[in-house]
Design an enzyme around this catalytic site. Structure first.
Site, PDB file in Angstrom:
ATOM      1  N   ASP A 194       0.825  -1.207   0.000  1.00 17.70           N
ATOM      2  CA  ASP A 194       0.000   0.000   0.000  1.00 17.70           C
ATOM      3  C   ASP A 194       0.860   1.259   0.000  1.00 17.70           C
ATOM      4  O   ASP A 194       1.820   1.370   0.776  1.00 17.70           O
ATOM      5  CB  ASP A 194      -0.900  -0.012   1.245  1.00 17.70           C
ATOM      6  CG  ASP A 194      -1.805   1.198   1.336  1.00 17.70           C
ATOM      7  OD1 ASP A 194      -2.746   1.284   0.533  1.00 17.70           O
ATOM      8  OD2 ASP A 194      -1.565   2.048   2.214  1.00 17.70           O
TER       9      ASP A 194
ATOM     10  N   GLU B  16       1.072  -0.493  -5.063  1.00 14.66           N
ATOM     11  CA  GLU B  16       0.171   0.605  -5.402  1.00 14.66           C
ATOM     12  C   GLU B  16       0.993   1.890  -5.455  1.00 14.66           C
ATOM     13  O   GLU B  16       1.701   2.218  -4.504  1.00 14.66           O
ATOM     14  CB  GLU B  16      -0.921   0.753  -4.349  1.00 14.66           C
ATOM     15  CG  GLU B  16      -1.832   1.951  -4.598  1.00 14.66           C
ATOM     16  CD  GLU B  16      -2.561   2.426  -3.355  1.00 14.66           C
ATOM     17  OE1 GLU B  16      -3.708   2.882  -3.499  1.00 14.66           O
ATOM     18  OE2 GLU B  16      -1.995   2.359  -2.246  1.00 14.66           O
TER      19      GLU B  16
END
Length: 541
Positions: A211, A275
Protein backbone atom coordinates in the site's frame (compact mmCIF):
# COMPACT_ATOMS: atom_id res chain seq x y z
CA UNK A 1 -19.18 -15.76 -27.05
CA UNK A 2 -17.30 -18.78 -28.35
CA UNK A 3 -16.06 -21.81 -26.40
CA UNK A 4 -13.33 -20.29 -24.17
CA UNK A 5 -11.03 -23.25 -24.68
CA UNK A 6 -11.46 -23.61 -28.43
CA UNK A 7 -8.16 -21.94 -29.27
CA UNK A 8 -6.14 -23.24 -26.34
CA UNK A 9 -2.41 -22.94 -26.91
CA UNK A 10 0.40 -24.92 -25.27
CA UNK A 11 1.24 -23.53 -21.85
CA UNK A 12 4.85 -22.37 -21.58
CA UNK A 13 6.56 -22.46 -18.19
CA UNK A 14 6.37 -19.07 -16.50
CA UNK A 15 5.91 -17.63 -13.01
CA UNK A 16 2.32 -18.20 -11.86
CA UNK A 17 1.76 -14.48 -11.45
CA UNK A 18 2.74 -13.42 -14.96
CA UNK A 19 -0.51 -12.59 -16.70
CA UNK A 20 -2.50 -13.61 -13.62
CA UNK A 21 -6.04 -12.60 -12.80
CA UNK A 22 -6.19 -11.47 -9.17
CA UNK A 23 -9.51 -11.16 -7.31
CA UNK A 24 -9.59 -8.44 -4.65
CA UNK A 25 -11.62 -9.15 -1.52
CA UNK A 26 -12.57 -6.45 0.98
CA UNK A 27 -13.09 -8.55 4.12
CA UNK A 28 -15.65 -6.23 5.76
CA UNK A 29 -17.96 -6.55 2.78
CA UNK A 30 -17.53 -10.04 1.35
CA UNK A 31 -19.32 -12.52 3.62
CA UNK A 32 -20.33 -12.41 7.29
CA UNK A 33 -20.22 -15.77 9.09
CA UNK A 34 -21.18 -14.68 12.62
CA UNK A 35 -24.11 -12.33 12.04
CA UNK A 36 -22.63 -9.05 13.24
CA UNK A 37 -23.10 -7.22 9.94
CA UNK A 38 -19.39 -7.17 9.12
CA UNK A 39 -17.63 -9.66 6.87
CA UNK A 40 -14.90 -11.87 8.29
CA UNK A 41 -12.22 -14.45 7.45
CA UNK A 42 -14.42 -17.55 7.94
CA UNK A 43 -16.95 -15.90 5.65
CA UNK A 44 -14.30 -15.56 2.95
CA UNK A 45 -13.18 -19.17 3.45
CA UNK A 46 -16.75 -20.31 2.92
CA UNK A 47 -16.87 -18.51 -0.43
CA UNK A 48 -13.49 -19.59 -1.83
CA UNK A 49 -15.16 -22.20 -4.04
CA UNK A 50 -17.06 -19.37 -5.69
CA UNK A 51 -13.84 -17.40 -6.25
CA UNK A 52 -12.11 -20.48 -7.66
CA UNK A 53 -15.02 -20.94 -10.08
CA UNK A 54 -14.07 -17.61 -11.69
CA UNK A 55 -10.81 -19.21 -12.91
CA UNK A 56 -8.73 -16.53 -11.19
CA UNK A 57 -5.19 -17.27 -10.02
CA UNK A 58 -5.05 -15.41 -6.72
CA UNK A 59 -7.03 -13.62 -4.03
CA UNK A 60 -5.84 -10.29 -2.64
CA UNK A 61 -7.18 -9.65 0.85
CA UNK A 62 -7.46 -6.04 1.95
CA UNK A 63 -6.32 -5.47 5.57
CA UNK A 64 -7.66 -7.74 8.31
CA UNK A 65 -4.99 -6.80 10.88
CA UNK A 66 -5.60 -5.56 14.42
CA UNK A 67 -6.79 -1.97 14.05
CA UNK A 68 -9.01 0.70 15.63
CA UNK A 69 -10.58 0.92 12.14
CA UNK A 70 -10.30 4.68 11.84
CA UNK A 71 -9.32 3.98 8.21
CA UNK A 72 -10.76 0.46 8.13
CA UNK A 73 -7.60 -1.53 8.57
CA UNK A 74 -5.11 0.70 6.81
CA UNK A 75 -4.33 2.01 10.30
CA UNK A 76 -2.52 -1.05 11.67
CA UNK A 77 -2.14 -1.50 15.43
CA UNK A 78 -0.51 -4.95 15.18
CA UNK A 79 0.98 -6.12 11.89
CA UNK A 80 1.04 -9.75 13.03
CA UNK A 81 -2.43 -9.95 14.52
CA UNK A 82 -5.94 -10.47 13.16
CA UNK A 83 -8.55 -7.99 14.35
CA UNK A 84 -11.23 -9.81 16.38
CA UNK A 85 -13.93 -8.45 14.10
CA UNK A 86 -12.47 -10.64 11.33
CA UNK A 87 -11.49 -13.69 13.41
CA UNK A 88 -8.09 -14.91 14.54
CA UNK A 89 -4.84 -16.33 13.20
CA UNK A 90 -6.29 -19.86 13.14
CA UNK A 91 -9.07 -18.56 10.88
CA UNK A 92 -6.44 -17.03 8.61
CA UNK A 93 -4.46 -20.27 8.50
CA UNK A 94 -7.63 -22.16 7.57
CA UNK A 95 -8.33 -19.67 4.79
CA UNK A 96 -4.84 -20.08 3.34
CA UNK A 97 -5.04 -23.87 3.53
CA UNK A 98 -8.42 -23.99 1.78
CA UNK A 99 -7.28 -21.53 -0.90
CA UNK A 100 -4.21 -23.63 -1.64
CA UNK A 101 -6.35 -26.77 -1.83
CA UNK A 102 -8.36 -25.00 -4.53
CA UNK A 103 -5.26 -23.88 -6.42
CA UNK A 104 -5.62 -20.24 -5.37
CA UNK A 105 -2.73 -18.05 -4.21
CA UNK A 106 -3.23 -15.64 -1.31
CA UNK A 107 -1.91 -12.07 -1.38
CA UNK A 108 -2.28 -9.72 1.55
CA UNK A 109 -1.85 -5.99 2.01
CA UNK A 110 1.28 -4.60 3.61
CA UNK A 111 1.17 -1.00 4.87
CA UNK A 112 4.75 0.18 5.25
CA UNK A 113 4.39 3.94 5.37
CA UNK A 114 2.35 4.44 8.54
CA UNK A 115 0.73 2.68 11.50
CA UNK A 116 -2.15 3.41 13.83
CA UNK A 117 -1.42 5.75 16.71
CA UNK A 118 -2.41 2.79 18.91
CA UNK A 119 0.48 0.67 17.68
CA UNK A 120 2.90 -0.22 20.48
CA UNK A 121 5.76 1.18 18.43
CA UNK A 122 4.16 4.62 18.38
CA UNK A 123 3.19 4.48 22.05
CA UNK A 124 6.87 4.06 22.89
CA UNK A 125 8.07 6.57 20.32
CA UNK A 126 5.84 9.36 21.61
CA UNK A 127 6.70 8.78 25.28
CA UNK A 128 9.87 10.93 25.17
CA UNK A 129 12.77 11.86 22.91
CA UNK A 130 15.23 9.35 24.40
CA UNK A 131 13.45 5.99 24.13
CA UNK A 132 14.59 3.12 21.88
CA UNK A 133 11.95 3.91 19.25
CA UNK A 134 12.22 7.70 19.44
CA UNK A 135 13.32 7.85 15.80
CA UNK A 136 10.90 5.21 14.45
CA UNK A 137 8.39 7.90 13.40
CA UNK A 138 8.77 11.30 11.76
CA UNK A 139 9.03 13.91 14.51
CA UNK A 140 10.03 17.56 14.20
CA UNK A 141 10.20 20.66 16.35
CA UNK A 142 7.75 23.49 15.96
CA UNK A 143 8.77 26.65 14.17
CA UNK A 144 9.70 29.55 16.43
CA UNK A 145 6.08 30.74 16.38
CA UNK A 146 4.77 27.29 17.36
CA UNK A 147 3.40 26.44 13.92
CA UNK A 148 4.10 23.12 12.13
CA UNK A 149 7.61 22.43 10.81
CA UNK A 150 6.66 23.02 7.17
CA UNK A 151 3.71 23.34 4.80
CA UNK A 152 3.07 19.65 4.07
CA UNK A 153 -0.61 18.74 3.87
CA UNK A 154 -2.50 15.55 4.65
CA UNK A 155 -4.36 13.60 1.96
CA UNK A 156 -7.46 13.67 4.15
CA UNK A 157 -7.36 17.43 4.76
CA UNK A 158 -5.41 19.86 6.92
CA UNK A 159 -1.72 19.97 7.85
CA UNK A 160 0.29 16.73 7.77
CA UNK A 161 1.44 17.51 11.33
CA UNK A 162 -0.15 17.04 14.75
CA UNK A 163 1.26 18.42 18.00
CA UNK A 164 2.11 15.88 20.70
CA UNK A 165 2.55 17.33 24.17
CA UNK A 166 4.30 14.25 25.53
CA UNK A 167 7.31 14.82 23.30
CA UNK A 168 6.83 18.52 22.80
CA UNK A 169 7.07 17.98 19.05
CA UNK A 170 4.94 17.52 15.99
CA UNK A 171 4.54 14.12 14.35
CA UNK A 172 3.90 13.71 10.65
CA UNK A 173 0.92 11.93 9.06
CA UNK A 174 0.24 11.83 5.33
CA UNK A 175 -3.28 10.56 6.02
CA UNK A 176 -5.36 10.72 9.22
CA UNK A 177 -3.82 12.20 12.35
CA UNK A 178 -4.31 8.72 13.84
CA UNK A 179 -1.95 7.31 11.16
CA UNK A 180 1.53 8.55 12.18
CA UNK A 181 4.21 8.34 9.52
CA UNK A 182 6.99 5.84 10.12
CA UNK A 183 10.57 6.90 9.55
CA UNK A 184 11.42 4.21 6.99
CA UNK A 185 14.84 5.83 6.49
CA UNK A 186 15.71 4.27 9.86
CA UNK A 187 17.39 0.83 9.37
CA UNK A 188 15.73 -0.46 12.55
CA UNK A 189 12.30 0.35 11.13
CA UNK A 190 13.19 -1.45 7.92
CA UNK A 191 14.28 -4.51 9.92
CA UNK A 192 10.99 -4.47 11.85
CA UNK A 193 8.96 -4.29 8.63
CA UNK A 194 11.00 -7.09 7.05
CA UNK A 195 10.25 -9.19 10.14
CA UNK A 196 6.54 -8.57 9.51
CA UNK A 197 6.90 -9.72 5.92
CA UNK A 198 8.73 -12.85 7.07
CA UNK A 199 5.99 -13.62 9.61
CA UNK A 200 3.36 -13.77 6.86
CA UNK A 201 5.60 -15.58 4.39
CA UNK A 202 6.17 -18.26 7.01
CA UNK A 203 2.37 -18.63 7.36
CA UNK A 204 2.09 -19.52 3.69
CA UNK A 205 1.16 -16.19 2.13
CA UNK A 206 2.01 -16.13 -1.59
CA UNK A 207 2.76 -12.42 -1.89
CA UNK A 208 1.93 -8.85 -1.04
CA UNK A 209 0.09 -5.90 -2.41
CA UNK A 210 2.09 -3.02 -0.93
CA UNK A 211 0.00 0.00 0.00
CA UNK A 212 1.04 3.58 -0.80
CA UNK A 213 4.71 2.65 -1.06
CA UNK A 214 5.65 6.02 -2.59
CA UNK A 215 4.67 7.59 0.75
CA UNK A 216 7.20 5.46 2.66
CA UNK A 217 10.01 8.05 2.82
CA UNK A 218 10.14 11.82 3.14
CA UNK A 219 12.79 14.50 2.61
CA UNK A 220 14.81 14.50 5.87
CA UNK A 221 15.55 18.21 5.37
CA UNK A 222 11.78 18.88 5.67
CA UNK A 223 11.71 21.37 2.79
CA UNK A 224 8.37 22.96 1.94
CA UNK A 225 6.38 21.60 -0.99
CA UNK A 226 5.98 24.10 -3.85
CA UNK A 227 2.51 25.20 -4.92
CA UNK A 228 0.79 23.26 -7.67
CA UNK A 229 -0.18 25.16 -10.81
CA UNK A 230 -3.87 25.87 -11.11
CA UNK A 231 -5.69 23.10 -12.95
CA UNK A 232 -9.14 22.41 -14.27
CA UNK A 233 -10.20 20.09 -11.46
CA UNK A 234 -11.99 21.05 -8.26
CA UNK A 235 -9.66 21.33 -5.31
CA UNK A 236 -11.39 19.70 -2.36
CA UNK A 237 -8.41 19.57 0.04
CA UNK A 238 -5.35 21.70 0.86
CA UNK A 239 -3.37 18.65 -0.33
CA UNK A 240 -4.51 19.49 -3.87
CA UNK A 241 -2.76 22.88 -3.78
CA UNK A 242 0.79 21.43 -3.59
CA UNK A 243 3.26 19.46 -5.67
CA UNK A 244 4.02 16.54 -3.35
CA UNK A 245 7.75 16.25 -3.95
CA UNK A 246 9.19 16.46 -0.43
CA UNK A 247 6.71 14.61 1.82
CA UNK A 248 6.90 11.47 -0.36
CA UNK A 249 8.69 9.83 -3.31
CA UNK A 250 12.19 9.94 -1.85
CA UNK A 251 14.88 8.39 -4.10
CA UNK A 252 15.90 5.95 -1.34
CA UNK A 253 12.60 4.03 -1.57
CA UNK A 254 13.84 1.61 -4.28
CA UNK A 255 16.69 0.61 -1.98
CA UNK A 256 14.21 -0.49 0.69
CA UNK A 257 12.17 -2.30 -1.96
CA UNK A 258 15.32 -4.18 -2.89
CA UNK A 259 15.58 -5.42 0.70
CA UNK A 260 11.98 -6.65 0.59
CA UNK A 261 12.65 -8.46 -2.67
CA UNK A 262 15.78 -10.10 -1.26
CA UNK A 263 13.70 -11.51 1.58
CA UNK A 264 10.90 -12.76 -0.66
CA UNK A 265 13.38 -14.38 -3.02
CA UNK A 266 14.16 -16.78 -0.16
CA UNK A 267 10.66 -18.20 -0.64
CA UNK A 268 9.63 -19.86 -3.93
CA UNK A 269 7.04 -18.37 -6.28
CA UNK A 270 6.23 -15.26 -4.26
CA UNK A 271 4.80 -12.11 -5.86
CA UNK A 272 4.73 -8.41 -5.02
CA UNK A 273 2.61 -5.67 -6.57
CA UNK A 274 2.85 -2.05 -5.49
CA UNK A 275 0.17 0.60 -5.40
CA UNK A 276 1.64 3.86 -6.73
CA UNK A 277 -0.66 6.87 -6.73
CA UNK A 278 -0.20 10.49 -7.66
CA UNK A 279 -0.63 12.67 -10.73
CA UNK A 280 2.47 11.36 -12.53
CA UNK A 281 3.45 7.96 -11.10
CA UNK A 282 5.12 6.46 -14.18
CA UNK A 283 8.71 7.14 -13.13
CA UNK A 284 8.20 5.73 -9.66
CA UNK A 285 6.41 2.65 -10.95
CA UNK A 286 9.34 1.94 -13.26
CA UNK A 287 11.90 2.50 -10.49
CA UNK A 288 9.96 0.28 -8.07
CA UNK A 289 9.81 -2.63 -10.56
CA UNK A 290 13.08 -2.29 -12.50
CA UNK A 291 15.16 -5.39 -13.15
CA UNK A 292 15.04 -8.52 -11.02
CA UNK A 293 15.68 -6.97 -7.61
CA UNK A 294 12.57 -4.88 -6.99
CA UNK A 295 8.83 -5.54 -6.90
CA UNK A 296 7.44 -7.83 -9.59
CA UNK A 297 4.69 -5.43 -10.63
CA UNK A 298 2.95 -2.14 -9.92
CA UNK A 299 -0.33 -0.51 -10.74
CA UNK A 300 -1.21 3.15 -10.93
CA UNK A 301 -4.42 5.08 -11.21
CA UNK A 302 -4.67 5.33 -15.01
CA UNK A 303 -8.20 3.93 -15.02
CA UNK A 304 -9.31 4.11 -11.39
CA UNK A 305 -10.66 7.66 -11.47
CA UNK A 306 -11.01 8.22 -15.22
CA UNK A 307 -14.37 9.75 -16.03
CA UNK A 308 -14.39 8.17 -19.49
CA UNK A 309 -12.73 5.15 -21.08
CA UNK A 310 -11.30 6.02 -24.47
CA UNK A 311 -8.87 4.45 -26.96
CA UNK A 312 -6.49 7.34 -26.26
CA UNK A 313 -6.48 6.57 -22.52
CA UNK A 314 -5.84 2.89 -23.15
CA UNK A 315 -3.01 3.72 -25.56
CA UNK A 316 -1.35 6.06 -23.08
CA UNK A 317 -1.53 3.49 -20.27
CA UNK A 318 -0.34 0.48 -22.28
CA UNK A 319 2.45 2.18 -24.20
CA UNK A 320 4.04 3.27 -20.92
CA UNK A 321 4.84 -0.42 -20.30
CA UNK A 322 6.68 -1.72 -23.38
CA UNK A 323 7.96 -5.28 -23.49
CA UNK A 324 11.58 -4.26 -23.03
CA UNK A 325 14.49 -5.51 -20.95
CA UNK A 326 14.57 -4.07 -17.42
CA UNK A 327 11.01 -2.71 -17.44
CA UNK A 328 8.66 -4.27 -14.91
CA UNK A 329 5.46 -6.17 -15.50
CA UNK A 330 2.30 -4.03 -15.26
CA UNK A 331 -0.90 -4.72 -13.36
CA UNK A 332 -4.25 -3.07 -14.09
CA UNK A 333 -7.32 -2.22 -12.02
CA UNK A 334 -10.44 -0.48 -13.31
CA UNK A 335 -12.04 -0.19 -9.83
CA UNK A 336 -11.06 -1.08 -6.28
CA UNK A 337 -11.86 -0.39 -2.61
CA UNK A 338 -10.93 3.27 -3.04
CA UNK A 339 -12.10 4.03 -6.58
CA UNK A 340 -15.70 4.17 -7.82
CA UNK A 341 -17.04 1.26 -9.84
CA UNK A 342 -16.28 1.69 -13.53
CA UNK A 343 -19.68 0.55 -14.73
CA UNK A 344 -21.21 3.64 -13.09
CA UNK A 345 -18.49 5.95 -14.38
CA UNK A 346 -18.31 4.76 -17.97
CA UNK A 347 -21.36 2.81 -19.13
CA UNK A 348 -24.16 4.72 -20.92
CA UNK A 349 -27.40 4.05 -18.99
CA UNK A 350 -29.25 2.99 -22.14
CA UNK A 351 -26.62 0.38 -23.03
CA UNK A 352 -25.11 -0.58 -19.70
CA UNK A 353 -25.01 -4.36 -20.23
CA UNK A 354 -23.49 -4.46 -23.74
CA UNK A 355 -21.01 -1.73 -22.83
CA UNK A 356 -19.96 -3.65 -19.71
CA UNK A 357 -19.39 -6.80 -21.74
CA UNK A 358 -17.16 -4.91 -24.19
CA UNK A 359 -15.14 -3.39 -21.33
CA UNK A 360 -14.68 -6.75 -19.63
CA UNK A 361 -13.36 -8.23 -22.88
CA UNK A 362 -10.96 -5.30 -23.16
CA UNK A 363 -9.86 -5.81 -19.55
CA UNK A 364 -9.07 -9.46 -20.31
CA UNK A 365 -7.08 -8.43 -23.40
CA UNK A 366 -4.55 -6.16 -21.64
CA UNK A 367 -0.90 -7.12 -21.34
CA UNK A 368 -0.20 -7.45 -17.64
CA UNK A 369 -2.09 -8.71 -14.62
CA UNK A 370 -5.82 -8.12 -14.25
CA UNK A 371 -6.99 -7.13 -10.76
CA UNK A 372 -10.72 -7.82 -10.51
CA UNK A 373 -12.53 -5.99 -7.71
CA UNK A 374 -15.16 -8.02 -5.84
CA UNK A 375 -18.58 -7.62 -7.45
CA UNK A 376 -17.07 -6.41 -10.71
CA UNK A 377 -17.89 -9.83 -12.14
CA UNK A 378 -21.56 -9.27 -11.26
CA UNK A 379 -21.76 -5.81 -12.79
CA UNK A 380 -22.34 -4.15 -9.40
CA UNK A 381 -22.89 -0.40 -9.62
CA UNK A 382 -21.62 2.40 -7.39
CA UNK A 383 -23.94 3.12 -4.46
CA UNK A 384 -24.86 6.65 -3.43
CA UNK A 385 -24.42 6.53 0.36
CA UNK A 386 -26.33 9.29 2.23
CA UNK A 387 -24.30 11.44 4.59
CA UNK A 388 -25.87 9.97 7.72
CA UNK A 389 -24.68 6.47 6.73
CA UNK A 390 -21.15 7.40 5.62
CA UNK A 391 -18.26 5.51 7.21
CA UNK A 392 -15.39 6.84 5.06
CA UNK A 393 -13.41 9.43 7.09
CA UNK A 394 -12.19 11.24 3.98
CA UNK A 395 -15.72 11.66 2.59
CA UNK A 396 -17.06 12.81 5.96
CA UNK A 397 -14.27 15.38 6.36
CA UNK A 398 -14.66 16.80 2.86
CA UNK A 399 -18.40 16.41 2.34
CA UNK A 400 -19.89 16.82 -0.22
CA UNK A 401 -17.02 17.38 -2.69
CA UNK A 402 -14.99 14.20 -2.10
CA UNK A 403 -16.59 11.10 -3.58
CA UNK A 404 -17.19 8.56 -0.83
CA UNK A 405 -15.16 5.38 -0.95
CA UNK A 406 -18.08 3.69 0.80
CA UNK A 407 -20.04 3.56 -2.46
CA UNK A 408 -17.74 0.89 -3.89
CA UNK A 409 -17.31 -1.01 -0.58
CA UNK A 410 -20.92 -2.12 -0.14
CA UNK A 411 -21.62 -5.80 0.70
CA UNK A 412 -21.64 -8.62 -1.83
CA UNK A 413 -25.18 -9.81 -2.65
CA UNK A 414 -25.16 -13.61 -2.55
CA UNK A 415 -28.80 -14.72 -2.48
CA UNK A 416 -31.45 -12.39 -3.86
CA UNK A 417 -34.35 -13.48 -1.63
CA UNK A 418 -32.39 -14.10 1.59
CA UNK A 419 -32.26 -11.56 4.41
CA UNK A 420 -29.55 -9.00 3.66
CA UNK A 421 -29.04 -10.76 0.30
CA UNK A 422 -27.27 -13.60 2.08
CA UNK A 423 -24.37 -11.43 3.20
CA UNK A 424 -25.34 -11.46 6.88
CA UNK A 425 -28.23 -12.15 9.21
CA UNK A 426 -27.83 -8.62 10.63
CA UNK A 427 -27.99 -5.19 9.05
CA UNK A 428 -24.70 -4.72 7.17
CA UNK A 429 -22.23 -2.00 8.03
CA UNK A 430 -23.07 -0.36 4.68
CA UNK A 431 -26.33 -0.57 2.71
CA UNK A 432 -26.83 -2.48 -0.53
CA UNK A 433 -27.41 -0.67 -3.80
CA UNK A 434 -31.03 -0.54 -4.94
CA UNK A 435 -30.21 -2.63 -8.02
CA UNK A 436 -27.82 -5.08 -6.35
CA UNK A 437 -30.47 -7.66 -5.38
CA UNK A 438 -31.19 -8.32 -9.05
CA UNK A 439 -27.45 -8.94 -9.59
CA UNK A 440 -27.05 -11.40 -6.70
CA UNK A 441 -24.79 -14.39 -7.24
CA UNK A 442 -27.60 -16.97 -7.18
CA UNK A 443 -29.57 -15.19 -9.91
CA UNK A 444 -26.45 -14.52 -11.95
CA UNK A 445 -25.38 -18.17 -11.71
CA UNK A 446 -28.65 -19.32 -13.26
CA UNK A 447 -28.59 -16.79 -16.11
CA UNK A 448 -26.40 -17.93 -19.04
CA UNK A 449 -26.24 -14.32 -20.27
CA UNK A 450 -25.20 -12.80 -16.95
CA UNK A 451 -22.10 -10.70 -16.46
CA UNK A 452 -20.91 -13.35 -13.99
CA UNK A 453 -20.97 -16.19 -16.50
CA UNK A 454 -19.52 -13.98 -19.22
CA UNK A 455 -16.63 -12.98 -16.94
CA UNK A 456 -15.93 -16.61 -16.10
CA UNK A 457 -15.73 -17.48 -19.78
CA UNK A 458 -13.45 -14.53 -20.51
CA UNK A 459 -10.99 -15.41 -17.74
CA UNK A 460 -10.92 -19.03 -18.91
CA UNK A 461 -10.30 -17.83 -22.47
CA UNK A 462 -7.46 -15.58 -21.33
CA UNK A 463 -5.89 -18.42 -19.34
CA UNK A 464 -6.11 -20.83 -22.27
CA UNK A 465 -4.52 -18.54 -24.87
CA UNK A 466 -0.85 -17.74 -24.44
CA UNK A 467 -0.92 -14.53 -26.45
CA UNK A 468 -3.69 -13.15 -24.23
CA UNK A 469 -1.97 -14.00 -20.99
CA UNK A 470 1.69 -13.23 -21.62
CA UNK A 471 2.09 -12.12 -25.24
CA UNK A 472 3.55 -8.77 -26.17
CA UNK A 473 1.24 -5.97 -27.20
CA UNK A 474 1.13 -3.44 -30.01
CA UNK A 475 -1.48 -0.73 -30.54
CA UNK A 476 -2.68 -1.03 -34.12
CA UNK A 477 -5.46 1.59 -33.94
CA UNK A 478 -6.54 4.02 -31.22
CA UNK A 479 -8.66 6.81 -32.62
CA UNK A 480 -12.19 8.06 -32.12
CA UNK A 481 -14.03 5.02 -30.70
CA UNK A 482 -11.88 2.35 -32.36
CA UNK A 483 -9.23 0.43 -30.44
CA UNK A 484 -7.29 -2.45 -31.99
CA UNK A 485 -4.64 -4.38 -30.07
CA UNK A 486 -2.21 -6.96 -31.41
CA UNK A 487 -1.20 -9.70 -28.95
CA UNK A 488 1.60 -12.02 -29.98
CA UNK A 489 3.47 -14.81 -28.22
CA UNK A 490 5.83 -17.52 -29.45
CA UNK A 491 2.88 -19.82 -30.10
CA UNK A 492 0.01 -17.52 -31.06
CA UNK A 493 -0.90 -14.29 -32.88
CA UNK A 494 -4.15 -12.46 -32.06
CA UNK A 495 -5.92 -9.23 -32.92
CA UNK A 496 -8.40 -7.73 -30.41
CA UNK A 497 -10.70 -5.06 -31.87
CA UNK A 498 -13.11 -2.90 -29.86
CA UNK A 499 -15.82 -0.41 -30.77
CA UNK A 500 -16.05 1.76 -27.67
CA UNK A 501 -18.90 3.87 -29.05
CA UNK A 502 -22.58 3.59 -29.90
CA UNK A 503 -22.23 3.78 -33.71
CA UNK A 504 -21.21 0.81 -35.86
CA UNK A 505 -17.65 0.65 -37.19
CA UNK A 506 -15.85 -1.45 -39.78
CA UNK A 507 -12.16 -2.25 -39.62
CA UNK A 508 -10.03 -5.02 -41.04
CA UNK A 509 -6.33 -5.87 -41.09
CA UNK A 510 -4.23 -6.42 -44.15
CA UNK A 511 -4.99 -9.86 -45.60
CA UNK A 512 -8.19 -10.33 -43.58
CA UNK A 513 -8.68 -13.86 -44.97
CA UNK A 514 -5.67 -15.00 -42.92
CA UNK A 515 -7.56 -14.47 -39.66
CA UNK A 516 -10.50 -16.24 -38.01
CA UNK A 517 -12.70 -14.87 -35.24
CA UNK A 518 -12.29 -16.93 -32.08
CA UNK A 519 -14.23 -14.77 -29.64
CA UNK A 520 -16.65 -11.89 -29.88
CA UNK A 521 -19.26 -9.90 -28.02
CA UNK A 522 -22.29 -7.82 -29.02
CA UNK A 523 -22.28 -9.13 -32.60
CA UNK A 524 -18.69 -8.30 -33.42
CA UNK A 525 -17.61 -10.59 -36.27
CA UNK A 526 -15.94 -10.64 -39.67
CA UNK A 527 -14.41 -7.19 -38.99
CA UNK A 528 -17.81 -5.62 -38.46
CA UNK A 529 -18.19 -3.97 -35.07
CA UNK A 530 -21.73 -2.93 -34.10
CA UNK A 531 -22.25 -0.56 -31.18
CA UNK A 532 -19.97 -1.72 -28.34
CA UNK A 533 -18.97 -4.72 -30.43
CA UNK A 534 -15.66 -6.48 -29.96
CA UNK A 535 -13.87 -9.43 -31.47
CA UNK A 536 -10.70 -11.44 -31.05
CA UNK A 537 -9.23 -13.03 -34.17
CA UNK A 538 -6.41 -15.55 -34.50
CA UNK A 539 -3.86 -15.72 -37.31
CA UNK A 540 -4.33 -18.98 -39.24
CA UNK A 541 -1.98 -18.56 -42.23
Amino acid sequence: MSDPLSTATPQIHRPWWRGATIYQVYPRSFADSNGDGVGDLPGITGKLDYIASLHVDAVWLSPFFTSPMKDFGYDVADYCGVDPIFGNLSDFDALVARAHDLGLKILIDQVYSHTSDLHAWFAESRSNTENAKADWYVWADAKIDGSPPNNWQSVFGGPAWTWDARRGQYYMHNFLSSQPQMNVHNPEVQEALLAVAKFWMDRGVDGFRVDAINFAMHDPEMKDNPPAPAGNGVRTRPFDFQLKINNQSHPDIPGFIGRIRSLLDQYPDRFTVAEVGGPDPDGEMKAFTAGENHFNSAYGFNFLYAEKLTPALVREALEAWPDEEGIGWPSWAFSNHDAPRWISRWAPPEAQKPYAAMVMMLFASLRGNVILWQGEELGLTQVDIPFEKLQDPEAIANWPLTLSRDGTRTPMPWVADAPQCGFSSAEPWLPFGADHKALAVDLSESDPQSMLNFTRELIAFRNANDAMRVGNLRIMEAQSNLLVLERKSETQHLICAFNMGGDALDWQPAQPDRWRTVNSVNGGDAWSLPAYGALIAERIA
